[in-house]
Motif scaffolding. Structure first.
Motif, PDB file in Angstrom:
ATOM      1  N   PRO A  18      19.175  -8.566  12.895  1.00 23.13           N
ATOM      2  CA  PRO A  18      18.754  -7.390  12.105  1.00 23.13           C
ATOM      3  C   PRO A  18      17.630  -7.729  11.136  1.00 23.13           C
ATOM      4  CG  PRO A  18      21.157  -7.586  12.159  1.00 23.13           C
ATOM      5  CD  PRO A  18      20.606  -8.866  12.720  1.00 23.13           C
ATOM      6  N   VAL A  19      16.679  -6.808  11.009  1.00 20.77           N
ATOM      7  CA  VAL A  19      15.542  -7.015  10.116  1.00 20.77           C
ATOM      8  C   VAL A  19      15.002  -5.663   9.682  1.00 20.77           C
ATOM      9  CG1 VAL A  19      13.840  -7.086  12.009  1.00 20.77           C
ATOM     10  CG2 VAL A  19      13.339  -8.243   9.841  1.00 20.77           C
ATOM     11  N   LYS A  20      14.514  -5.606   8.463  1.00 22.31           N
ATOM     12  CA  LYS A  20      13.782  -4.437   7.987  1.00 22.31           C
ATOM     13  C   LYS A  20      12.299  -4.711   8.205  1.00 22.31           C
ATOM     14  CE  LYS A  20      12.625  -1.744   3.840  1.00 22.31           C
ATOM     15  NZ  LYS A  20      12.820  -1.598   2.376  1.00 22.31           N
ATOM     16  N   THR A  21      11.636  -3.849   8.977  1.00 20.79           N
ATOM     17  CA  THR A  21      10.232  -4.045   9.301  1.00 20.79           C
ATOM     18  C   THR A  21       9.346  -3.221   8.381  1.00 20.79           C
ATOM     19  OG1 THR A  21      10.776  -4.455  11.623  1.00 20.79           O
ATOM     20  CG2 THR A  21       8.494  -3.895  11.122  1.00 20.79           C
ATOM     21  N   ARG A  22       8.331  -3.874   7.845  1.00 25.79           N
ATOM     22  CA  ARG A  22       7.344  -3.193   7.011  1.00 25.79           C
ATOM     23  C   ARG A  22       5.969  -3.381   7.648  1.00 25.79           C
ATOM     24  NH1 ARG A  22       8.254  -5.440   1.083  1.00 25.79           N
ATOM     25  NH2 ARG A  22       6.455  -4.075   0.736  1.00 25.79           N
ATOM     26  N   THR A  23       5.243  -2.302   7.817  1.00 30.80           N
ATOM     27  CA  THR A  23       3.971  -2.367   8.519  1.00 30.80           C
ATOM     28  C   THR A  23       2.878  -1.692   7.706  1.00 30.80           C
ATOM     29  OG1 THR A  23       2.818  -1.807  10.589  1.00 30.80           O
ATOM     30  CG2 THR A  23       4.462  -0.244   9.802  1.00 30.80           C
ATOM     31  N   ALA A  24       1.669  -2.201   7.864  1.00 27.81           N
ATOM     32  CA  ALA A  24       0.489  -1.591   7.248  1.00 27.81           C
ATOM     33  C   ALA A  24      -0.662  -1.676   8.235  1.00 27.81           C
ATOM     34  CB  ALA A  24       0.122  -2.298   5.947  1.00 27.81           C
ATOM     35  N   ARG A  25      -1.511  -0.684   8.186  1.00 28.78           N
ATOM     36  CA  ARG A  25      -2.639  -0.631   9.103  1.00 28.78           C
ATOM     37  C   ARG A  25      -3.679  -1.669   8.721  1.00 28.78           C
ATOM     38  NH1 ARG A  25      -5.740   4.957  10.841  1.00 28.78           N
ATOM     39  NH2 ARG A  25      -6.961   4.061  12.569  1.00 28.78           N
ATOM     40  N   MET A  26      -4.103  -2.457   9.689  1.00 25.54           N
ATOM     41  CA  MET A  26      -5.103  -3.486   9.437  1.00 25.54           C
ATOM     42  C   MET A  26      -6.444  -2.852   9.073  1.00 25.54           C
ATOM     43  SD  MET A  26      -4.122  -6.233  12.469  1.00 25.54           S
ATOM     44  CE  MET A  26      -4.688  -5.182  13.780  1.00 25.54           C
ATOM     45  N   TYR A  27      -7.256  -3.621   8.342  1.00 25.93           N
ATOM     46  CA  TYR A  27      -8.592  -3.187   7.907  1.00 25.93           C
ATOM     47  C   TYR A  27      -8.530  -1.997   6.955  1.00 25.93           C
ATOM     48  CZ  TYR A  27      -9.377  -5.901  12.143  1.00 25.93           C
ATOM     49  OH  TYR A  27      -9.332  -6.876  13.113  1.00 25.93           O
ATOM     50  N   THR A  28      -7.421  -1.841   6.256  1.00 24.37           N
ATOM     51  CA  THR A  28      -7.299  -0.851   5.193  1.00 24.37           C
ATOM     52  C   THR A  28      -6.770  -1.547   3.952  1.00 24.37           C
ATOM     53  OG1 THR A  28      -4.989  -0.200   5.612  1.00 24.37           O
ATOM     54  CG2 THR A  28      -6.699   0.902   6.935  1.00 24.37           C
ATOM     55  N   ASP A  29      -6.853  -0.873   2.809  1.00 28.08           N
ATOM     56  CA  ASP A  29      -6.347  -1.453   1.562  1.00 28.08           C
ATOM     57  C   ASP A  29      -4.837  -1.678   1.604  1.00 28.08           C
ATOM     58  OD1 ASP A  29      -8.902  -1.421   0.540  1.00 28.08           O
ATOM     59  OD2 ASP A  29      -8.638   0.466  -0.563  1.00 28.08           O
ATOM     60  N   ALA A  30      -4.154  -0.924   2.474  1.00 27.90           N
ATOM     61  CA  ALA A  30      -2.695  -1.061   2.549  1.00 27.90           C
ATOM     62  C   ALA A  30      -2.272  -2.419   3.096  1.00 27.90           C
ATOM     63  CB  ALA A  30      -2.110   0.053   3.416  1.00 27.90           C
ATOM     64  N   PHE A  31      -3.124  -3.037   3.910  1.00 28.63           N
ATOM     65  CA  PHE A  31      -2.740  -4.302   4.543  1.00 28.63           C
ATOM     66  C   PHE A  31      -2.659  -5.445   3.533  1.00 28.63           C
ATOM     67  CE2 PHE A  31      -3.512  -8.016   7.343  1.00 28.63           C
ATOM     68  CZ  PHE A  31      -2.406  -7.872   8.166  1.00 28.63           C
ATOM     69  N   PRO A  32      -3.708  -5.719   2.745  1.00 22.71           N
ATOM     70  CA  PRO A  32      -3.551  -6.770   1.722  1.00 22.71           C
ATOM     71  C   PRO A  32      -2.505  -6.424   0.678  1.00 22.71           C
ATOM     72  CG  PRO A  32      -5.659  -5.638   1.471  1.00 22.71           C
ATOM     73  CD  PRO A  32      -5.089  -5.193   2.783  1.00 22.71           C
ATOM     74  N   ALA A  33      -2.296  -5.131   0.431  1.00 16.25           N
ATOM     75  CA  ALA A  33      -1.250  -4.749  -0.525  1.00 16.25           C
ATOM     76  C   ALA A  33       0.124  -5.135   0.009  1.00 16.25           C
ATOM     77  CB  ALA A  33      -1.316  -3.242  -0.790  1.00 16.25           C
ATOM     78  N   LEU A  34       0.328  -4.966   1.306  1.00 13.49           N
ATOM     79  CA  LEU A  34       1.594  -5.393   1.912  1.00 13.49           C
ATOM     80  C   LEU A  34       1.762  -6.899   1.777  1.00 13.49           C
ATOM     81  CD1 LEU A  34       4.134  -5.013   3.715  1.00 13.49           C
ATOM     82  CD2 LEU A  34       2.599  -5.195   5.695  1.00 13.49           C
ATOM     83  N   LEU A  35       0.712  -7.653   2.082  1.00 13.45           N
ATOM     84  CA  LEU A  35       0.815  -9.106   2.052  1.00 13.45           C
ATOM     85  C   LEU A  35       1.036  -9.651   0.648  1.00 13.45           C
ATOM     86  CD1 LEU A  35      -1.825 -10.167   4.708  1.00 13.45           C
ATOM     87  CD2 LEU A  35       0.658 -10.349   4.859  1.00 13.45           C
ATOM     88  N   GLU A  36       0.591  -8.920  -0.363  1.00 14.23           N
ATOM     89  CA  GLU A  36       0.851  -9.348  -1.736  1.00 14.23           C
ATOM     90  C   GLU A  36       2.345  -9.482  -1.997  1.00 14.23           C
ATOM     91  OE1 GLU A  36      -1.000  -6.696  -4.458  1.00 14.23           O
ATOM     92  OE2 GLU A  36      -3.047  -7.326  -3.960  1.00 14.23           O
ATOM     93  N   ASP A  37       3.128  -8.668  -1.315  1.00 14.22           N
ATOM     94  CA  ASP A  37       4.577  -8.710  -1.489  1.00 14.22           C
ATOM     95  C   ASP A  37       5.220  -9.825  -0.675  1.00 14.22           C
ATOM     96  OD1 ASP A  37       6.771  -7.689  -2.831  1.00 14.22           O
ATOM     97  OD2 ASP A  37       7.318  -6.333  -1.201  1.00 14.22           O
ATOM     98  N   PHE A  38       4.401 -10.530   0.136  1.00 15.71           N
ATOM     99  CA  PHE A  38       4.896 -11.652   0.929  1.00 15.71           C
ATOM    100  C   PHE A  38       4.135 -12.935   0.587  1.00 15.71           C
ATOM    101  CE2 PHE A  38       6.474  -8.019   3.166  1.00 15.71           C
ATOM    102  CZ  PHE A  38       7.614  -8.438   3.831  1.00 15.71           C
ATOM    103  N   ALA A  39       3.591 -13.003  -0.619  1.00 13.78           N
ATOM    104  CA  ALA A  39       2.873 -14.205  -1.056  1.00 13.78           C
ATOM    105  C   ALA A  39       3.811 -15.411  -1.014  1.00 13.78           C
ATOM    106  CB  ALA A  39       2.335 -13.991  -2.468  1.00 13.78           C
ATOM    107  N   PRO A  40       3.281 -16.593  -0.622  1.00 11.87           N
ATOM    108  CA  PRO A  40       1.869 -16.944  -0.474  1.00 11.87           C
ATOM    109  C   PRO A  40       1.279 -16.696   0.909  1.00 11.87           C
ATOM    110  CG  PRO A  40       3.196 -18.896  -0.230  1.00 11.87           C
ATOM    111  CD  PRO A  40       4.159 -17.777  -0.536  1.00 11.87           C
TER     112      PRO A  40
END
Length: 294
Positions: free
Chosen positions: A29-51
């Motif tokens: 089981p996993v909760k999936t979080r997705t963001a569209r590449m080449y948009t501001d949403a993508f780096p914003a998602l990755l900020e929550d998965f730093a580093p």
């Protein structure tokens, strides 16, 4: 234990596909979080998965795991009964070696044949470098199948992490019409027909993210995987056969028609992923089949 998985566009992100299959294909089981590449949403998602700076990335009870090899090995360590590697010692050694070569190699194939699950192309001409990668991949597939693959359609008989890592490669053969042996073609066909892959592709079609950088100027052909049952989205013009969404159990807001019958879902994404490939979703097909005799 709880997991969160960060992914990009399902139609184009090969590494996201690997990350998701590591959970889905082994029933973790996993909760999936997705963001569209080449948009501001993508780096914003990755900020929550730093580093982590790339997808896939995983949070396990808050701790971050990045790089698909690390994710695969951590999941195998945490879920030893999931059967993620072959049980046989020699098969496991070969499977790990093949995964490692896939992770670090085949750069010509990666560069020339980016993953695109929307189309198949009929007139792509591979370079000599791509054909060298194809030759090596076929050699590896043949070695695994002939040595350890007697128990099923996968490289080592049953599905393993090695198959996860080669899944996007199989789609590249399909998308670009790359030459292959009968053995390789059977292996590719197994990937395209696998339930989890069909679900991934259906969700990508439901997302409908179009990235111009992946739209190549070749003649388009039909996707070579299984042909889905025809379904279409409709307005709520008539009563649905079901009273709750087959996935969430929520109230109905969006509807499809299939073989003259109407079914409802709790949101557009649930409906659209079903429209894309109804048979990819056991919960929907259970509903569809149970109602067919009523």
């Amino acid at each position: 234990m709880t997991y969160e998985l960060a992914i990009g566009d399902r139609t184009y992100s090969s590494w996201s596909l690997r990350g998701w299959l590591l959970f889905s294909a082994f029933d973790i089981p996993v909760k999936t979080r997705t963001a569209r590449m080449y948009t501001d949403a993508f780096p914003a998602l990755l900020e929550d998965f730093a580093p982590s700076r790339l997808v896939p990335a995983v949070k396990r009870d808050g701790a971050v795991i990045w790089d698909s090899v690390a994710i695969a090995e951590e999941l195998n360590a945490e879920h030893p009964d999931a059967g993620m590697w072959p049980a046989d010692r020699d098969a496991r050694a070969m499977a790990r070696s093949m995964m490692g070569e896939m992770h670090s190699g085949f750069l010509a194939l990666r560069d020339a044949c980016t993953m695109n699950l929307e189309y198949s192309y009929s007139n792509f001409e591979p370079s000599d470098a791509v054909l060298e990668d194809v030759k090596r991949i076929e050699q590896l597939w043949a070695l695994a199948r002939e040595t350890f693959g007697a128990g099923g359609p996968w490289l080592f008989g049953t599905y393993s992490i090695a198959d996860v890592f080669f899944a996007p490669v199989a789609t590249r053969f399909a998308t670009y019409g790359l030459p292959r042996s009968d053995l390789a073609d059977a292996y590719i066909t197994a990937h395209l027909a696998q339930l989890h892959f069909r679900q991934w592709r259906a969700m990508g079609r439901a997302q409908n993210y179009r990235q111009p950088v992946y739209q190549l100027d070749f003649e388009k052909a039909d996707w070579p995987g299984p042909t889905p049952i025809t379904a279409k989205p409709i307005d709520a013009a008539q009563s649905a056969e079901n009273e709750i969404c087959p996935y969430s159990g929520g109230s109905l807001t969006d509807f499809l028609e299939i073989e003259g019958r109407v079914f409802g879902f709790c949101n557009p994404f649930c409906r659209d992923k079903t429209v894309a490939d109804p048979e990819a979703w056991p919960a929907f097909m259970a509903l569809f089949d149970s109602k067919s005799g009523s």
